[in-house]
Design a protein around this motif. Sequence first.
Motif, PDB file in Angstrom:
ATOM      1  N   SER A 107       2.758   9.991  -3.057  1.00  0.00           N
ATOM      2  CA  SER A 107       2.687   9.720  -1.630  1.00  0.00           C
ATOM      3  C   SER A 107       2.393  10.972  -0.826  1.00  0.00           C
ATOM      4  CB  SER A 107       4.000   9.100  -1.146  1.00  0.00           C
ATOM      5  OG  SER A 107       3.926   8.855   0.241  1.00  0.00           O
ATOM      6  N   ILE A 108       1.280  10.963  -0.108  1.00  0.00           N
ATOM      7  CA  ILE A 108       0.938  12.102   0.740  1.00  0.00           C
ATOM      8  C   ILE A 108       1.797  12.131   2.002  1.00  0.00           C
ATOM      9  CG2 ILE A 108      -1.430  12.186  -0.103  1.00  0.00           C
ATOM     10  CD1 ILE A 108      -2.229  10.944   2.648  1.00  0.00           C
ATOM     11  N   THR A 109       2.565  11.077   2.258  1.00  0.00           N
ATOM     12  CA  THR A 109       3.432  11.080   3.435  1.00  0.00           C
ATOM     13  C   THR A 109       4.609  12.023   3.269  1.00  0.00           C
ATOM     14  OG1 THR A 109       4.582   9.109   2.614  1.00  0.00           O
ATOM     15  CG2 THR A 109       2.786   8.763   4.166  1.00  0.00           C
ATOM     16  N   PRO A 148       0.797  -1.207   0.000  1.00  0.00           N
ATOM     17  CA  PRO A 148       0.000   0.000   0.000  1.00  0.00           C
ATOM     18  C   PRO A 148       0.838   1.270   0.000  1.00  0.00           C
ATOM     19  CG  PRO A 148      -0.847  -1.571   1.578  1.00  0.00           C
ATOM     20  CD  PRO A 148       0.499  -2.065   1.123  1.00  0.00           C
ATOM     21  N   ALA A 149       2.070   1.197   0.535  1.00  0.00           N
ATOM     22  CA  ALA A 149       2.907   2.373   0.596  1.00  0.00           C
ATOM     23  C   ALA A 149       3.535   2.697  -0.744  1.00  0.00           C
ATOM     24  CB  ALA A 149       4.006   2.176   1.645  1.00  0.00           C
ATOM     25  N   THR A 150       3.416   1.798  -1.701  1.00  0.00           N
ATOM     26  CA  THR A 150       3.998   2.019  -3.000  1.00  0.00           C
ATOM     27  C   THR A 150       3.348   3.194  -3.690  1.00  0.00           C
ATOM     28  OG1 THR A 150       4.306  -0.330  -3.189  1.00  0.00           O
ATOM     29  CG2 THR A 150       4.519   0.926  -5.197  1.00  0.00           C
ATOM     30  N   THR A 151       4.147   3.995  -4.375  1.00  0.00           N
ATOM     31  CA  THR A 151       3.633   5.135  -5.095  1.00  0.00           C
ATOM     32  C   THR A 151       4.118   5.085  -6.519  1.00  0.00           C
ATOM     33  OG1 THR A 151       5.527   6.460  -4.492  1.00  0.00           O
ATOM     34  CG2 THR A 151       3.669   6.505  -2.984  1.00  0.00           C
ATOM     35  N   ALA A 152       3.742   6.080  -7.284  1.00  0.00           N
ATOM     36  CA  ALA A 152       4.100   6.093  -8.691  1.00  0.00           C
ATOM     37  C   ALA A 152       5.590   6.041  -8.890  1.00  0.00           C
ATOM     38  CB  ALA A 152       3.544   7.361  -9.346  1.00  0.00           C
ATOM     39  N   LYS A 210       3.708   6.397  12.956  1.00  0.00           N
ATOM     40  CA  LYS A 210       5.120   6.237  13.307  1.00  0.00           C
ATOM     41  C   LYS A 210       5.850   5.404  12.264  1.00  0.00           C
ATOM     42  CE  LYS A 210       8.085   4.829  17.174  1.00  0.00           C
ATOM     43  NZ  LYS A 210       8.094   4.272  18.558  1.00  0.00           N
ATOM     44  N   ASP A 211       5.143   4.462  11.651  1.00  0.00           N
ATOM     45  CA  ASP A 211       5.733   3.620  10.607  1.00  0.00           C
ATOM     46  C   ASP A 211       5.529   4.209   9.215  1.00  0.00           C
ATOM     47  OD1 ASP A 211       6.728   1.415  12.232  1.00  0.00           O
ATOM     48  OD2 ASP A 211       4.623   1.037  12.690  1.00  0.00           O
ATOM     49  N   VAL A 212       4.972   5.386   9.129  1.00  0.00           N
ATOM     50  CA  VAL A 212       4.785   6.187   7.914  1.00  0.00           C
ATOM     51  C   VAL A 212       3.819   5.537   6.922  1.00  0.00           C
ATOM     52  CG1 VAL A 212       5.894   7.351   5.977  1.00  0.00           C
ATOM     53  CG2 VAL A 212       7.061   7.247   8.193  1.00  0.00           C
ATOM     54  N   TRP A 213       4.193   4.357   6.367  1.00  0.00           N
ATOM     55  CA  TRP A 213       3.400   3.779   5.273  1.00  0.00           C
ATOM     56  C   TRP A 213       1.927   3.561   5.606  1.00  0.00           C
ATOM     57  CZ3 TRP A 213       0.566  -0.592   5.421  1.00  0.00           C
ATOM     58  CH2 TRP A 213       0.843  -1.536   6.420  1.00  0.00           C
ATOM     59  N   PRO A 214       1.554   3.229   6.867  1.00  0.00           N
ATOM     60  CA  PRO A 214       0.125   2.962   7.106  1.00  0.00           C
ATOM     61  C   PRO A 214      -0.787   4.166   6.848  1.00  0.00           C
ATOM     62  CG  PRO A 214       1.443   2.003   8.855  1.00  0.00           C
ATOM     63  CD  PRO A 214       2.353   2.892   8.069  1.00  0.00           C
ATOM     64  N   VAL A 215      -0.227   5.358   6.788  1.00  0.00           N
ATOM     65  CA  VAL A 215      -1.043   6.534   6.521  1.00  0.00           C
ATOM     66  C   VAL A 215      -1.402   6.631   5.042  1.00  0.00           C
ATOM     67  CG1 VAL A 215      -1.097   9.063   6.647  1.00  0.00           C
ATOM     68  CG2 VAL A 215      -0.003   7.750   8.473  1.00  0.00           C
ATOM     69  N   SER A 216      -0.605   5.990   4.198  1.00  0.00           N
ATOM     70  CA  SER A 216      -0.708   6.196   2.755  1.00  0.00           C
ATOM     71  C   SER A 216      -1.726   5.360   1.993  1.00  0.00           C
ATOM     72  CB  SER A 216       0.665   5.963   2.107  1.00  0.00           C
ATOM     73  OG  SER A 216       1.576   6.945   2.512  1.00  0.00           O
ATOM     74  N   TYR A 223     -10.793   3.870  10.479  1.00  0.00           N
ATOM     75  CA  TYR A 223      -9.429   3.355  10.335  1.00  0.00           C
ATOM     76  C   TYR A 223      -9.201   3.024   8.864  1.00  0.00           C
ATOM     77  CZ  TYR A 223      -5.360   0.301  10.964  1.00  0.00           C
ATOM     78  OH  TYR A 223      -4.104  -0.277  10.896  1.00  0.00           O
ATOM     79  N   PRO A 224      -8.505   3.888   8.125  1.00  0.00           N
ATOM     80  CA  PRO A 224      -8.265   3.616   6.705  1.00  0.00           C
ATOM     81  C   PRO A 224      -7.160   2.589   6.534  1.00  0.00           C
ATOM     82  CG  PRO A 224      -7.209   5.672   7.349  1.00  0.00           C
ATOM     83  CD  PRO A 224      -7.952   5.180   8.559  1.00  0.00           C
ATOM     84  N   GLY A 225      -7.387   1.607   5.675  1.00  0.00           N
ATOM     85  CA  GLY A 225      -6.342   0.613   5.481  1.00  0.00           C
ATOM     86  C   GLY A 225      -6.800  -0.617   4.734  1.00  0.00           C
ATOM     87  N   GLY A 226      -5.925  -1.625   4.728  1.00  0.00           N
ATOM     88  CA  GLY A 226      -6.177  -2.857   3.996  1.00  0.00           C
ATOM     89  C   GLY A 226      -7.083  -3.806   4.743  1.00  0.00           C
ATOM     90  N   THR A 227      -7.806  -4.614   3.991  1.00  0.00           N
ATOM     91  CA  THR A 227      -8.740  -5.552   4.605  1.00  0.00           C
ATOM     92  C   THR A 227      -8.034  -6.582   5.470  1.00  0.00           C
ATOM     93  OG1 THR A 227      -8.678  -6.863   2.557  1.00  0.00           O
ATOM     94  CG2 THR A 227     -10.484  -5.295   2.813  1.00  0.00           C
TER      95      THR A 227
END
Length: 507
Positions: A477-479, A51-55, A276-282, A354-358
């Motif tokens: 990435s909005i992070t 999920p943290a992957t971006t263009a 804190k782990d950055v990617w979960p926000v993205s 809570y936005p995120g993966g199933t």
Amino acid sequence: MSRGFKPVSQATGNHRFNMFHFSRLALLLAGIMLLQLLFVACGDNTPTTAPATTAASTAAAATTVASAATTQAGSAATTAAGEVATVSTNSPGPTAPPVSTTGGSGKLRILIHQNKPFVDYMNQAVQKFKQQYPNINVELSVVSTGQQATTLKTRLAANDLDLYEVAQGFTNAPQPYMKGIDDPGWITQIKSGVLLDLSNQPFIKNYYANALKDASSYNGGIYQLTTGRYAYSGVFYNKDIFAQNDLKVPTTWDEFVAVCEKLKAKGIAPLTAGGKDVWPVSPVADSGLLLSMYPDQKALVEGLWTGKIKFNDPTAQTYFERGAKYLSYFEKGINQIDYQTAPGRFASGKAAMYPGGTWDAPTIVEANPKINLGYFPFPGADDANSNKTLAGKYDVGWYVPAKGQNVDAALKFLNFFSQPDNYAAYVNAVGILPVQPNVNLTADYAKEIVPYLPTFKVAFSAMMVSPKNLGKYANFSITNLTPIGDVSNSKDLANKAEADWSDALKK
């Protein structure tokens, strides 16, 4: 296996070679090394980087599940959800003989990664399989995610495996318009002849054709059997908090903002995540919001590469603006909340959404078995009809080594696994979303997602391949925005992203 619709795993931290020529062995080993990133994302409690992957994140993108359909000269045709697979005969690699459902003997050596629900299912499945094939001795090996790549390399080189699984599907295939891009490891392995083509197996017809096309196919052959998928473009929500505050599930961007503002006014944090782990926000922004802005994700990939779409064009600037607004609705102190803690905070009522993966659903439910849990697609667009699709990835694929010592037994096990009752038991045991029709999902929160499965899309991050020498900001990435990143203005970030991307294309 990524976490998704499954109980919490027991761990806390979380194809094959041609014997004819040494050069092919070397190519195989190189391919396996290229695949090591694939295993990072499937640990028991290790967050997938997909999920943290971006263009612009080639390395991270290589860990996601993806659309092998993009290997077909850019074709993105998708079959109807109810259509099951048919046999293709254009395979460039060795084809497995049709499975026989009778007889069978010898040792069947299977390797899987450590994941408690999966291991528990496999132990039970093996016992049931042995009742049907008493003369096949199944040797089931379980390794940690961190050791899987090394173990595979060693055992495949020793011709000591007949069947193994790897999390993720085929992903991020280079396109004709992409310059200077190397083949990913899975293409290298197929071209090396190290994987059996499963196209002519009768059990292939049990699966949705679009799932096998998107996750398992290359040039007409089927080189892995994908077992399921996860969505990560949506938002979990606490139905009780919504009901107590007279809130409805938002279907447009303005409705989402209104829900968040009403929650804030009442002193309730709208969102939480492991900042804190950055990617979960993205994930939701990099997939859900992006999908709302660019419904044709494949066209977005091509447009960026050809220059027809830019990171600072009006649509992209709207994406970054809304991404900044989205970040403003997370609870205070988001940078101090880690990924392992965040689902529990949501489950305990610290935030309404809570936005995120199933894959996080079972963790949430385990933290609070009484939670009234729901999930909706992120409504990033102004038009509600543009917000009715979920995007994500395919996960967990079975592979049969072409030089396995007991190919017959391996195919028998896959045929056994693929039977509707056995497959349904697998789906409900590990919590993955099905890629076979008519599977009865037992979890209530999973049932809420089922209506979106017919229009499920492979996420942008799983299609995108970025040029080499990419700058820090050349992505969606909005992070990179404060308070997570170092850019405070969304327009500035859009311009920085375009500048870094344009520079990389010139190199």
